[in-house]
Design an enzyme around this catalytic site. Sequence first.
Site, PDB file in Angstrom:
ATOM      1  N   LYS A  78     -10.359  -0.243  10.385  1.00 28.51           N
ATOM      2  CA  LYS A  78     -10.515  -1.445   9.562  1.00 28.51           C
ATOM      3  C   LYS A  78     -10.881  -2.668  10.407  1.00 28.51           C
ATOM      4  O   LYS A  78     -11.079  -3.754   9.877  1.00 28.51           O
ATOM      5  CB  LYS A  78      -9.212  -1.736   8.805  1.00 28.51           C
ATOM      6  CG  LYS A  78      -8.894  -0.697   7.749  1.00 28.51           C
ATOM      7  CD  LYS A  78      -7.641  -1.067   7.010  1.00 28.51           C
ATOM      8  CE  LYS A  78      -7.068   0.090   6.222  1.00 28.51           C
ATOM      9  NZ  LYS A  78      -7.841   0.418   5.028  1.00 28.51           N
ATOM     10  N   CYS A 108      -4.704   2.264  -3.710  1.00 27.05           N
ATOM     11  CA  CYS A 108      -3.468   2.795  -3.114  1.00 27.05           C
ATOM     12  C   CYS A 108      -2.312   1.810  -3.272  1.00 27.05           C
ATOM     13  O   CYS A 108      -1.441   1.715  -2.391  1.00 27.05           O
ATOM     14  CB  CYS A 108      -3.644   3.155  -1.632  1.00 27.05           C
ATOM     15  SG  CYS A 108      -4.858   4.423  -1.359  1.00 27.05           S
ATOM     16  N   GLN A 119      -4.350  -5.357   7.165  1.00 22.14           N
ATOM     17  CA  GLN A 119      -5.333  -6.254   6.558  1.00 22.14           C
ATOM     18  C   GLN A 119      -5.315  -7.635   7.184  1.00 22.14           C
ATOM     19  O   GLN A 119      -6.033  -8.518   6.729  1.00 22.14           O
ATOM     20  CB  GLN A 119      -5.102  -6.348   5.033  1.00 22.14           C
ATOM     21  CG  GLN A 119      -5.275  -5.041   4.292  1.00 22.14           C
ATOM     22  CD  GLN A 119      -6.718  -4.514   4.311  1.00 22.14           C
ATOM     23  OE1 GLN A 119      -7.647  -5.214   4.692  1.00 22.14           O
ATOM     24  NE2 GLN A 119      -6.891  -3.260   3.922  1.00 22.14           N
ATOM     25  N   ASP A 177       3.188  -4.235   8.214  1.00 22.71           N
ATOM     26  CA  ASP A 177       1.911  -3.542   8.048  1.00 22.71           C
ATOM     27  C   ASP A 177       0.816  -4.593   8.236  1.00 22.71           C
ATOM     28  O   ASP A 177       0.578  -5.414   7.345  1.00 22.71           O
ATOM     29  CB  ASP A 177       1.864  -2.917   6.647  1.00 22.71           C
ATOM     30  CG  ASP A 177       0.527  -2.260   6.359  1.00 22.71           C
ATOM     31  OD1 ASP A 177      -0.401  -2.408   7.177  1.00 22.71           O
ATOM     32  OD2 ASP A 177       0.411  -1.609   5.304  1.00 22.71           O
ATOM     33  N   HIS A 212       0.875  -1.178   0.000  1.00 25.63           N
ATOM     34  CA  HIS A 212       0.000   0.000   0.000  1.00 25.63           C
ATOM     35  C   HIS A 212       0.911   1.227   0.000  1.00 25.63           C
ATOM     36  O   HIS A 212       1.998   1.189   0.582  1.00 25.63           O
ATOM     37  CB  HIS A 212      -0.836  -0.048   1.284  1.00 25.63           C
ATOM     38  CG  HIS A 212      -1.897   0.987   1.397  1.00 25.63           C
ATOM     39  ND1 HIS A 212      -1.636   2.289   1.715  1.00 25.63           N
ATOM     40  CD2 HIS A 212      -3.241   0.906   1.242  1.00 25.63           C
ATOM     41  CE1 HIS A 212      -2.772   2.970   1.768  1.00 25.63           C
ATOM     42  NE2 HIS A 212      -3.756   2.155   1.481  1.00 25.63           N
TER      43      HIS A 212
HETATM   44  N1  PMP Z   1      -1.761  -0.423   4.725  1.00 23.91           N
HETATM   45  C1  PMP Z   1      -2.708  -1.190   4.171  1.00 23.91           C
HETATM   46  C2  PMP Z   1      -2.369  -2.583   3.716  1.00 23.91           C
HETATM   47  C3  PMP Z   1      -4.001  -0.687   4.023  1.00 23.91           C
HETATM   48  O1  PMP Z   1      -4.948  -1.445   3.468  1.00 23.91           O
HETATM   49  C4  PMP Z   1      -4.282   0.636   4.477  1.00 23.91           C
HETATM   50  C5  PMP Z   1      -5.660   1.243   4.328  1.00 23.91           C
HETATM   51  N2  PMP Z   1      -6.188   1.164   3.040  1.00 23.91           N
HETATM   52  C6  PMP Z   1      -3.258   1.387   5.056  1.00 23.91           C
HETATM   53  C7  PMP Z   1      -2.018   0.819   5.170  1.00 23.91           C
HETATM   54  C8  PMP Z   1      -3.512   2.771   5.594  1.00 23.91           C
HETATM   55  O2  PMP Z   1      -4.229   2.702   6.795  1.00 23.91           O
HETATM   56  P1  PMP Z   1      -4.872   3.969   7.512  1.00 23.91           P
HETATM   57  O3  PMP Z   1      -6.200   4.192   6.860  1.00 23.91           O
HETATM   58  O4  PMP Z   1      -5.068   3.552   8.935  1.00 23.91           O
HETATM   59  O5  PMP Z   1      -3.952   5.098   7.408  1.00 23.91           O
END
Ligand code: PMP
Length: 428
Positions: free
Chosen positions: A243, A383, A220, A217, A140
């Site tokens: 999430k 993203c 997910q 990270d 991401h």
């Molecule tokens: N990393 C991953 C794998 C994500 O899916 C996301 C959210 N789409 C993020 C980072 C960013 O997270 P946040 O919305 O808490 O900033």
Amino acid sequence: MTVPAAAPDLAVQRLRADFPILRTEVNGHPLVYLDSAATSQKPRQVLDAELDFLTQHNAAVHRGAHTTAAEATDLFEDARAAVAGFVGATPDELVWTSGATMGLNLIAYAIGNASQMGRRAGGRFALRPSDEIVVTVAEHHANLLPWQELAARTGAVLRHIPVHDDGTLDLNAARDIIGERTRVLAFSHVSNVLGLVNPVADLVELARAAGALTVLDACQSAPHLPLDLPALGVDLAVFSGHKMLGPYGIGGLYGHAEVLDDLPPFLTGGSMISTVTLDHAEYLPPPHKFEAGTQPVGPAIGLAAAVRYLDAVGMDAVAAHERIVAERMRDGLREIDGIRLLGDAPGAERVGLWSFEVEGVHAHDAGQYLDARGIAVRVGHHCAAPLHRRFGVAASVRASTALYTTHAEVDMFLDGVRGIRAYFGAGS
Ligand code: PMP
């Protein structure tokens, strides 16, 4: 707080009653919410916990000698213990952030600060030109851009581990790339595009052999799989409250105690110091060293309610339910003409999300077609533009599930997808 009793098989219908939004209609149809990877829905218990705090106990934490401030502090620190426990950590290993993006930037900026101090003062985290930071092509942007910036600030080199055509990580390439120059290895536990679980143990082993810091990270994975971050052996990890059934504006940064001790702070200011003179400050020990300024107390308490909810349902049961839902979705999508699944790796461990292309139809059109039927999916590059480029895809449709997703919803989604190409005159 009432939470559903622990159940080996998810009582999905009973649990759905806790999520007010799942009873709403969109465009004349019941909402079929398949965008939980972007943000999850929130159960009443989370909303109630925040409301209870704000209406009964709201005060500045860690300050003030009055009773309400003490109550607020207790609730805030109890929330930290609950969220830390959910990921297998101790309270001192859990730093509040505003979300995963903030957590990853905190880490990268702290390493940047260490690098500016030089190897002596910045210790083992200081980067020098020709040191290497390694990520995967499947990250991401939140786990890519902070490292691009850090590389630019320090002169370090950013390298990327590729993925195979089926989306799985190329471990042989990883073995070549991770070496004595590697100082940081940052990767996602689960890709937000492919849904595939990365081989954490292998990557941690490679990083350890190289003496590199590992950053996970876990955005997910935290909502879908039982998580024990210390057992995974990573040095640092981030996750995102919104999430995992929690509120917006709150996230967690896990750090191994020794790593958090040694890492310099990112933001400075009130609440993170023990003594201050006009020229100098001594910082509090972690986690407070990383929590400058007023913290998002209500959201932290809401996130604690969310992890208590998930714990009461049972993360093993959540994972098992989502596995079945994911298989039903994959089996259905595979049978529809003109659908190209990304990351359909046979037998791979995964969570309940699928991204796909609809041949001859732009992802945005496909998304609008589904939306007209009350089906909420995500369209675009999610993203993760470099990963889409890797697969030669400009944009994809992503359907992502959660513990509240039913088989009937998957079937309604599949019915919807079946109609897309005919409607847009593709393949006819
Ligand atoms: N990393 C991953 C794998 C994500 O899916 C996301 C959210 N789409 C993020 C980072 C960013 O997270 P946040 O919305 O808490 O900033």
